[in-house]
Write a protein that holds these residues in place. Structure first.
Motif, PDB file in Angstrom:
ATOM      1  N   VAL A   1      29.175  59.239 -13.744  1.00  0.00           N
ATOM      2  CA  VAL A   1      30.041  60.396 -13.947  1.00  0.00           C
ATOM      3  C   VAL A   1      30.756  60.756 -12.638  1.00  0.00           C
ATOM      4  N   TYR A   2      30.106  60.472 -11.529  1.00  0.00           N
ATOM      5  CA  TYR A   2      30.614  60.943 -10.238  1.00  0.00           C
ATOM      6  C   TYR A   2      31.248  59.849  -9.382  1.00  0.00           C
ATOM      7  N   ARG A   3      30.958  58.590  -9.642  1.00  0.00           N
ATOM      8  CA  ARG A   3      31.402  57.529  -8.744  1.00  0.00           C
ATOM      9  C   ARG A   3      31.893  56.326  -9.536  1.00  0.00           C
ATOM     10  N   GLU A   4      32.759  55.549  -8.902  1.00  0.00           N
ATOM     11  CA  GLU A   4      33.273  54.334  -9.515  1.00  0.00           C
ATOM     12  C   GLU A   4      33.574  53.318  -8.421  1.00  0.00           C
ATOM     13  N   SER A   5      33.218  52.077  -8.665  1.00  0.00           N
ATOM     14  CA  SER A   5      33.477  50.996  -7.711  1.00  0.00           C
ATOM     15  C   SER A   5      34.044  49.790  -8.434  1.00  0.00           C
ATOM     16  N   TRP A   6      34.864  49.019  -7.707  1.00  0.00           N
ATOM     17  CA  TRP A   6      35.442  47.779  -8.220  1.00  0.00           C
ATOM     18  C   TRP A   6      35.101  46.629  -7.274  1.00  0.00           C
ATOM     19  N   GLY A   7      34.914  45.479  -7.850  1.00  0.00           N
ATOM     20  CA  GLY A   7      34.794  44.278  -7.049  1.00  0.00           C
ATOM     21  C   GLY A   7      36.172  43.738  -6.706  1.00  0.00           C
ATOM     22  N   GLN A   8      36.174  42.631  -5.956  1.00  0.00           N
ATOM     23  CA  GLN A   8      37.443  42.070  -5.479  1.00  0.00           C
ATOM     24  C   GLN A   8      38.105  41.158  -6.506  1.00  0.00           C
ATOM     25  N   GLY A   9      37.384  40.773  -7.525  1.00  0.00           N
ATOM     26  CA  GLY A   9      37.937  39.914  -8.570  1.00  0.00           C
ATOM     27  C   GLY A   9      37.622  38.451  -8.351  1.00  0.00           C
ATOM     28  N   THR A  10      37.538  37.727  -9.441  1.00  0.00           N
ATOM     29  CA  THR A  10      37.321  36.278  -9.395  1.00  0.00           C
ATOM     30  C   THR A  10      38.212  35.620 -10.447  1.00  0.00           C
ATOM     31  N   GLN A  11      38.861  34.526 -10.056  1.00  0.00           N
ATOM     32  CA  GLN A  11      39.825  33.866 -10.928  1.00  0.00           C
ATOM     33  C   GLN A  11      39.110  32.969 -11.937  1.00  0.00           C
ATOM     34  N   VAL A  12      39.503  33.108 -13.181  1.00  0.00           N
ATOM     35  CA  VAL A  12      39.058  32.204 -14.251  1.00  0.00           C
ATOM     36  C   VAL A  12      40.295  31.548 -14.845  1.00  0.00           C
ATOM     37  N   THR A  13      40.300  30.223 -14.838  1.00  0.00           N
ATOM     38  CA  THR A  13      41.416  29.471 -15.391  1.00  0.00           C
ATOM     39  C   THR A  13      40.896  28.503 -16.440  1.00  0.00           C
ATOM     40  N   VAL A  14      41.448  28.601 -17.642  1.00  0.00           N
ATOM     41  CA  VAL A  14      41.028  27.745 -18.754  1.00  0.00           C
ATOM     42  C   VAL A  14      42.196  26.834 -19.108  1.00  0.00           C
ATOM     43  N   SER A  15      42.001  25.543 -18.969  1.00  0.00           N
ATOM     44  CA  SER A  15      43.060  24.581 -19.255  1.00  0.00           C
ATOM     45  C   SER A  15      42.964  24.105 -20.703  1.00  0.00           C
ATOM     46  N   SER A  16      44.115  23.813 -21.272  1.00  0.00           N
ATOM     47  CA  SER A  16      44.143  23.370 -22.681  1.00  0.00           C
ATOM     48  C   SER A  16      44.025  21.870 -22.782  1.00  0.00           C
TER      49      SER A  16
ATOM     50  N   PRO B   1      42.432  29.116 -23.491  1.00  0.00           N
ATOM     51  CA  PRO B   1      43.453  29.291 -22.442  1.00  0.00           C
ATOM     52  C   PRO B   1      43.868  30.748 -22.258  1.00  0.00           C
ATOM     53  N   GLU B   2      43.845  31.511 -23.324  1.00  0.00           N
ATOM     54  CA  GLU B   2      44.235  32.926 -23.218  1.00  0.00           C
ATOM     55  C   GLU B   2      43.187  33.775 -22.507  1.00  0.00           C
ATOM     56  N   ASP B   3      42.052  33.210 -22.176  1.00  0.00           N
ATOM     57  CA  ASP B   3      41.058  33.914 -21.362  1.00  0.00           C
ATOM     58  C   ASP B   3      41.379  33.817 -19.869  1.00  0.00           C
ATOM     59  N   THR B   4      42.375  33.039 -19.520  1.00  0.00           N
ATOM     60  CA  THR B   4      42.759  32.893 -18.121  1.00  0.00           C
ATOM     61  C   THR B   4      43.198  34.224 -17.531  1.00  0.00           C
ATOM     62  N   ALA B   5      42.566  34.621 -16.433  1.00  0.00           N
ATOM     63  CA  ALA B   5      42.851  35.915 -15.804  1.00  0.00           C
ATOM     64  C   ALA B   5      41.996  36.048 -14.552  1.00  0.00           C
ATOM     65  N   VAL B   6      42.276  37.098 -13.797  1.00  0.00           N
ATOM     66  CA  VAL B   6      41.360  37.521 -12.751  1.00  0.00           C
ATOM     67  C   VAL B   6      40.384  38.504 -13.392  1.00  0.00           C
ATOM     68  N   TYR B   7      39.103  38.255 -13.198  1.00  0.00           N
ATOM     69  CA  TYR B   7      38.059  39.086 -13.790  1.00  0.00           C
ATOM     70  C   TYR B   7      37.456  39.991 -12.716  1.00  0.00           C
ATOM     71  N   TYR B   8      37.330  41.260 -13.062  1.00  0.00           N
ATOM     72  CA  TYR B   8      36.830  42.263 -12.136  1.00  0.00           C
ATOM     73  C   TYR B   8      35.570  42.926 -12.695  1.00  0.00           C
ATOM     74  N   CYS B   9      34.642  43.168 -11.809  1.00  0.00           N
ATOM     75  CA  CYS B   9      33.442  43.939 -12.145  1.00  0.00           C
ATOM     76  C   CYS B   9      33.687  45.393 -11.763  1.00  0.00           C
ATOM     77  N   ASN B  10      33.251  46.294 -12.627  1.00  0.00           N
ATOM     78  CA  ASN B  10      33.386  47.726 -12.391  1.00  0.00           C
ATOM     79  C   ASN B  10      32.047  48.390 -12.643  1.00  0.00           C
ATOM     80  N   ALA B  11      31.697  49.314 -11.772  1.00  0.00           N
ATOM     81  CA  ALA B  11      30.458  50.071 -11.951  1.00  0.00           C
ATOM     82  C   ALA B  11      30.778  51.548 -11.796  1.00  0.00           C
ATOM     83  N   LYS B  12      30.275  52.350 -12.706  1.00  0.00           N
ATOM     84  CA  LYS B  12      30.610  53.769 -12.611  1.00  0.00           C
ATOM     85  C   LYS B  12      29.516  54.652 -13.176  1.00  0.00           C
TER      86      LYS B  12
END
Length: 115
Positions: free
Chosen positions: A100-115, A87-98
């Motif tokens: 030295v010169y550039r960095e990008s983020w994705g929009q995020g995807t929701q992960v919900t873990v029920s107990s 359950p503590e893994d519940t969060a919005v997960y984001y991908c990041n790519a970088k």
């Protein structure tokens, strides 16, 4: 600059598995280091796992032995295999790519873990 799109989030019971994917645009994706971050409500964004362009991986202590990060450069994708979810893994997960010169983020995807 690479554009990122995450997929694969959802609702899962504790102990279950999910596989997140991060699709990158452009022919230079293989030169980027990729990281998966997560942000739970009321908490700071934290690094979960990362993989260099050469394939070296690193994991947060909280997910070691449960999560696996990988990349498939031929398909311009990276993934996060998440097993034994808690359950503590519940969060919005984001991908990041970088580089030295550039960095990008994705929009995020929701992960919900029920107990």
């Amino acid at each position: 600059q690479v554009q990122l799109v995450e997929s694969g989030g959802g609702l899962v019971q504790a102990g279950g598995s999910l596989r997140l994917s991060c699709a990158g645009s452009g022919s230079t994706f293989s030169t980027y280091a990729v990281g998966w971050y997560r942000q739970a409500p009321g908490k700071q964004r934290e690094l979960v796992a990362s993989i260099t362009s050469g394939g070296r991986t690193n994991y947060a202590d909280s997910v070691k032995g449960r999560f696996t990060i990988g990349r498939e450069n031929a398909n311009n994708t990276a993934y996060l295999q998440m097993d034994s979810l808690k359950p503590e893994d519940t969060a919005v997960y984001y991908c990041n790519a970088k580089t030295v010169y550039r960095e990008s983020w994705g929009q995020g995807t929701q992960v919900t873990v029920s107990s």
